[in-house]
Design a protein around this motif. Structure first.
Motif, short mmCIF file in Angstrom:
data_model
loop_
_atom_site.label_atom_id
_atom_site.label_comp_id
_atom_site.label_asym_id
_atom_site.label_seq_id
_atom_site.Cartn_x
_atom_site.Cartn_y
_atom_site.Cartn_z
N GLU A 154 0.72 -1.28 -0.13
CA GLU A 154 -0.04 -0.01 0.16
C GLU A 154 0.87 1.31 -0.05
O GLU A 154 1.79 1.21 0.61
N LYS A 155 0.45 2.42 -0.66
CA LYS A 155 0.97 3.43 -0.55
C LYS A 155 2.17 3.77 -1.77
O LYS A 155 3.07 4.76 -1.66
N GLU A 156 2.76 2.52 -2.02
CA GLU A 156 4.10 2.46 -2.96
C GLU A 156 3.65 2.92 -4.21
O GLU A 156 2.41 2.89 -4.56
N THR A 157 4.66 3.31 -4.92
CA THR A 157 4.50 3.60 -6.36
C THR A 157 4.63 2.37 -7.39
O THR A 157 5.78 1.97 -7.39
N LEU A 158 3.82 2.20 -8.06
CA LEU A 158 3.86 1.11 -9.25
C LEU A 158 3.95 1.74 -10.39
O LEU A 158 2.98 2.36 -10.75
N GLY A 172 -1.91 -3.27 -12.79
CA GLY A 172 -2.36 -1.97 -12.37
C GLY A 172 -3.77 -1.91 -11.48
O GLY A 172 -3.58 -1.36 -10.58
N GLN A 173 -4.73 -2.81 -12.20
CA GLN A 173 -5.71 -2.85 -11.13
C GLN A 173 -5.58 -3.63 -9.76
O GLN A 173 -6.10 -3.22 -8.73
N LEU A 174 -4.91 -4.49 -9.86
CA LEU A 174 -4.42 -5.03 -8.42
C LEU A 174 -3.51 -4.13 -7.73
O LEU A 174 -3.98 -4.19 -6.30
N GLY A 175 -2.64 -3.32 -8.44
CA GLY A 175 -2.11 -2.34 -7.58
C GLY A 175 -3.18 -1.47 -6.87
O GLY A 175 -2.91 -0.95 -5.72
N LYS A 176 -4.23 -1.00 -7.69
CA LYS A 176 -5.02 0.00 -7.15
C LYS A 176 -5.89 -0.55 -5.81
O LYS A 176 -6.18 -0.17 -4.82
N LEU A 177 -6.34 -1.80 -6.06
CA LEU A 177 -7.05 -2.66 -4.97
C LEU A 177 -6.23 -2.65 -3.70
O LEU A 177 -6.99 -2.61 -2.47
N ILE A 178 -4.81 -2.58 -3.79
CA ILE A 178 -4.15 -2.71 -2.44
C ILE A 178 -3.74 -1.32 -2.03
O ILE A 178 -3.13 -1.02 -1.23
N LEU A 199 -10.09 2.07 -15.65
CA LEU A 199 -9.51 1.10 -14.92
C LEU A 199 -8.82 1.68 -13.58
O LEU A 199 -8.55 1.16 -12.61
N GLY A 200 -9.22 3.14 -13.46
CA GLY A 200 -8.57 3.81 -12.39
C GLY A 200 -7.08 4.39 -12.09
O GLY A 200 -6.91 4.19 -10.95
N PHE A 201 -6.45 4.01 -12.97
CA PHE A 201 -4.88 4.31 -12.84
C PHE A 201 -4.85 5.69 -12.30
O PHE A 201 -5.61 6.60 -12.71
N ASP A 202 -3.90 6.06 -11.68
CA ASP A 202 -3.34 7.52 -11.30
C ASP A 202 -2.88 8.28 -12.31
O ASP A 202 -3.08 9.57 -12.31
N ALA A 203 -2.34 7.80 -13.41
CA ALA A 203 -1.30 8.17 -14.20
C ALA A 203 -1.29 7.29 -15.39
O ALA A 203 -0.96 6.26 -15.09
N ALA A 204 -1.22 8.00 -16.72
CA ALA A 204 -1.03 6.92 -17.82
C ALA A 204 0.03 7.83 -18.81
O ALA A 204 -0.02 8.93 -18.90
#
Ligand SMILES: NC(=O)c1ccc[n+]([C@@H]2O[C@H](COP(=O)([O-])OP(=O)(O)OC[C@H]3O[C@@H](n4cnc5c(N)ncnc54)[C@H](OP(=O)(O)O)[C@@H]3O)[C@@H](O)[C@H]2O)c1
Length: 344
Positions: A154-158, A172-178, A199-204
């Motif tokens: 959680e809170k890390e940047t992927l 990316g979606q699994l990353g958002k889930l956590i 998909l709710g990514f923070d940036a693309a």
């Protein structure tokens, strides 16, 4: 699409090894009679053929994680099929199964091959083709890669490359889930819009824009903790240069070099890996196969609950398999690329 009777079996057999892109000339498209089923054998009608970047690797004779497909052999391929006849007590007519079914209309599994097939669970809200993608091999790759190899928190940047593809869109979606900050790299405005809006990514970051490297820096103000690497080359290099102290690079794929079988363009500094104590780990989804039943259920549940979205690019007709594979290298797919061979 040609509808086949149950007496003959169209098959792609490898004729020559591709030098760069795959062409139909690399295969013989034959029609073989279907053999009578022997003891413990199962007849499977293939429904969806999964097209994967690794198909290109299997066609080559480079050093790899499975034996290369030999000249004259039916092209290896993952797929979803339906049991039409069974002399094996593990399978009942009508079961949906997944496994290495090959580039053909039917697969006759002997006892050994049948042991490698998985009977698919029937989960409301999860169509069968999803077990070739988001709840199949590519979803499992995302799941194991991110959690087991990347040790994502959680809170890390992927950052994930080929982010609008089969593996990347799930990573990316699994990353958002956590609760991670998720940045996707993909080719083109439309794909980037899908990552952000659906998909709710923070940036693309659209790597086809001339200023993509600056955009990547803007999108990762706190550096990168997990790099889920699908592409290699210049993209890998740019992300690597953003990686933080004790960060992890999940080396999942290097698709930018597969057509040339050349990774010499992927230059990263091992001095930087030393200074930043970066862990770089290659992995293959097969390494975690013992966890497949449990992980498949987890992914399918998230999909049924709407927590993970899936998308497929489906091309009809087995005969189109060789040329369609090139879509993976041209970015012609969104989500999982499949060939539909017959009706479920
Ligand atoms: N280690 C494992 O066990 C494992 C398992 C499955 C897959 N993989 C690897 O994971 C990666 C993704 O596989 P996938 O099945 O999910 O395929 P995918 O992402 O659905 O399709 C490949 C995508 O890669 C991008 N691409 C192709 N050539 C590129 C290039 N030169 N530069 C930048 N982007 C390029 C394209 O998207 P754009 O439009 O964005 O360019 C294309 O849509 C591959 O490297 C594959 O080998 C590894």
């Amino acid at each position: 699409m040609t509808i086949k009777t149950q007496t003959s079996n169209r098959q792609f057999r490898l004729k020559t090894r591709p030098v760069e892109r795959v062409s139909s000339d690399n295969f013989e498209f034959v029609d073989e009679p279907l053999p009578k089923l022997g003891k413990d054998e199962v007849l499977i009608r293939n429904i969806f053929l999964s097209l994967d970047p690794t198909n290109r690797i299997w066609m080559s004779d480079m050093e790899q994680y499975m034996p290369p497909v030999q000249i004259g052999e039916v092209m290896r391929g993952l797929g979803i099929g339906r049991v039409e006849e069974s002399n094996n007590e593990r399978f009942t007519k009508g079961d949906f199964v997944s496994g290495l079914l090959g580039w053909q209309d039917y697969f006759v599994a002997n006892e050994e091959a049948a042991a490698g097939l998985m009977v698919l669970p029937q989960i409301p809200g999860v169509p069968v083709e999803v077990f070739s993608g988001a709840a199949g091999m590519t979803g499992l790759t995302a799941f194991y890669g991110l959690f087991e190899v990347g040790k994502a928190k959680e809170k890390e940047t992927l950052v994930v490359s080929a982010a609008a593809g089969a593996v990347g869109s799930i990573v990316g979606q699994l990353g958002k889930l956590i609760g991670m900050r998720v940045v996707g790299i993909a080719g083109g405005e439309e794909k980037c819009k899908w990552l952000l809006d659906d998909l709710g990514f923070d940036a693309a970051v659209d790597y086809k824009r001339p200023d993509w490297k600056e955009r990547l820096i803007e999108a990762t103000p706190n550096g990168v903790d997990v790099n889920f690497e699908n592409v290699g080359g210049k993209i890998m290099e740019a992300v690597f240069n953003r990686m933080n102290l004790y960060s992890r690079m999940v080396l999942c794929g290097m698709i930018s070099g597969y057509n040339e079988q050349d990774d010499s363009k992927s230059r990263i500094s091992l001095t930087r890996a030393l200074m930043q104590r970066i862990t770089i780990q290659g992995f293959i989804v097969l390494d975690y196969h013992k966890k497949n039943v449990e992980a498949t259920k987890q992914l399918a549940t998230w999909i049924a609950e709407g927590k993970i979205k899936h998308r497929e690019t489906i091309v009809e007709g087995l005969e189109n398999a060789p040329m369609t594979l090139n879509k993976l290298f041209d970015g012609g797919n969104v989500g999982k690329l499949l060939i539909k061979i017959s009706e479920p």
